[in-house]
Design an enzyme around this catalytic site. Structure first.
Site, short mmCIF file in Angstrom:
data_model
loop_
_atom_site.label_atom_id
_atom_site.label_comp_id
_atom_site.label_asym_id
_atom_site.label_seq_id
_atom_site.Cartn_x
_atom_site.Cartn_y
_atom_site.Cartn_z
N GLY A 238 0.83 -1.20 0.00
CA GLY A 238 0.00 0.00 0.00
C GLY A 238 0.87 1.25 0.00
O GLY A 238 2.01 1.21 0.46
N GLN B 137 3.34 10.00 0.54
CA GLN B 137 4.63 9.30 0.69
C GLN B 137 5.57 9.57 -0.48
O GLN B 137 6.77 9.33 -0.39
CB GLN B 137 4.41 7.80 0.87
CG GLN B 137 3.73 7.45 2.18
CD GLN B 137 3.51 5.96 2.33
OE1 GLN B 137 2.50 5.44 1.86
NE2 GLN B 137 4.46 5.27 2.94
N CYS C 253 5.95 0.05 7.27
CA CYS C 253 5.56 1.17 6.41
C CYS C 253 6.77 1.55 5.57
O CYS C 253 7.89 1.60 6.08
CB CYS C 253 5.13 2.35 7.28
SG CYS C 253 4.69 3.81 6.34
N LEU C 254 6.54 1.82 4.30
CA LEU C 254 7.65 2.18 3.42
C LEU C 254 8.29 3.50 3.86
O LEU C 254 9.44 3.76 3.55
CB LEU C 254 7.18 2.29 1.97
CG LEU C 254 6.71 0.96 1.33
CD1 LEU C 254 6.13 1.21 -0.05
CD2 LEU C 254 7.83 -0.06 1.27
N HIS D 230 -4.46 1.80 7.44
CA HIS D 230 -3.08 2.30 7.56
C HIS D 230 -2.84 3.40 6.51
O HIS D 230 -2.32 4.47 6.84
CB HIS D 230 -2.11 1.13 7.35
CG HIS D 230 -0.66 1.52 7.26
ND1 HIS D 230 0.30 1.05 8.14
CD2 HIS D 230 0.01 2.33 6.40
CE1 HIS D 230 1.47 1.56 7.82
NE2 HIS D 230 1.33 2.34 6.77
N GLU D 231 -3.23 3.14 5.28
CA GLU D 231 -3.00 4.13 4.22
C GLU D 231 -3.85 5.38 4.44
O GLU D 231 -3.40 6.50 4.18
CB GLU D 231 -3.32 3.53 2.84
CG GLU D 231 -2.49 2.31 2.44
CD GLU D 231 -1.01 2.46 2.70
OE1 GLU D 231 -0.49 3.59 2.61
OE2 GLU D 231 -0.37 1.45 3.03
N HIS E 250 -2.32 7.89 6.65
CA HIS E 250 -1.33 8.76 6.01
C HIS E 250 -1.97 10.06 5.52
O HIS E 250 -1.33 11.11 5.53
CB HIS E 250 -0.68 8.06 4.81
CG HIS E 250 0.43 7.12 5.16
ND1 HIS E 250 1.59 7.54 5.76
CD2 HIS E 250 0.56 5.79 4.99
CE1 HIS E 250 2.39 6.49 5.94
NE2 HIS E 250 1.80 5.41 5.49
#
Ligand code: ZN
Length: 172
Positions: free
Chosen positions: A46, A51, A94-95, A136-137, A140
């Site tokens: 995701g 990001q 998380c990236l 989660h996304e 952000h």
């Protein structure tokens, strides 16, 4: 389509609240394409637009596990309509928070309303990993990272570690 650089914590941009998309046009679709390429390249499941430095309410997800069987999903202006009172626990990463993982509780099911890649309104029920990933996304988009659910001590340890890592890295 371009693979973009993923912004990592600590970075003020990740704390920004992303803006509603007025209309899904070519420009937004290009952002979605770049996001999906960037996510695949980084082996993520995701990614939120912020990001890659774009403060728009767009997320992309692909939780298909099998190689060669892609299932890209695009969500513009996602809104959670319903969520389960029961929680599920997943180990999240998380990236934007590289190499850090923690168990996080979230509603195990949710219903999301959003615009798809073509700007059409959709309503989708999600559970399991998919539900966790969407939530989660969507965090952000509000400037929230999964480490914000941890204790203050744990969170500051992670941020310290990441800052140190950053100052020792020369990205050339
Ligand atoms: Zn993330």
């Amino acid at each position: 389509m371009t693979v973009k650089t993923i912004i990592t914590e600590p970075n003020k941009m990740l704390r920004q609240i992303s803006k509603t998309v007025d209309r899904v046009g070519k420009q937004e679709q290009n952002i979605m394409n770049d996001m999906m390429d960037t996510m695949y390249e980084a082996n993520g499941i995701g990614l939120a637009a912020i990001q890659i430095g774009v403060p728009k309410r767009i997320i992309v997800i692909d939780i298909s596990k099998e190689e060669g069987k892609k299932n890209p999903m695009y969500f513009v202006n996602p809104v959670i309509k319903n969520k389960d009172s029961l929680k599920a626990t997943y180990e999240e990463g998380c990236l934007s928070v590289p190499d850090q993982f923690a168990e996080i509780d979230r509603p195990r099911k949710c219903e999301v309303e959003y615009l798809d890649y073509n700007g059409d309104k959709q309503l989708l029920k999600a559970d399991g990993l998919f539900a966790t990933c969407i939530q989660h996304e969507m965090d952000h988009l509000e400037g929230i990272l999964f480490i914000d659910y941890l204790s203050k001590l744990k969170r500051s340890m992670i941020i310290k570690k990441l800052s140190k890592l950053k100052s020792n890295t020369a990205i050339l």
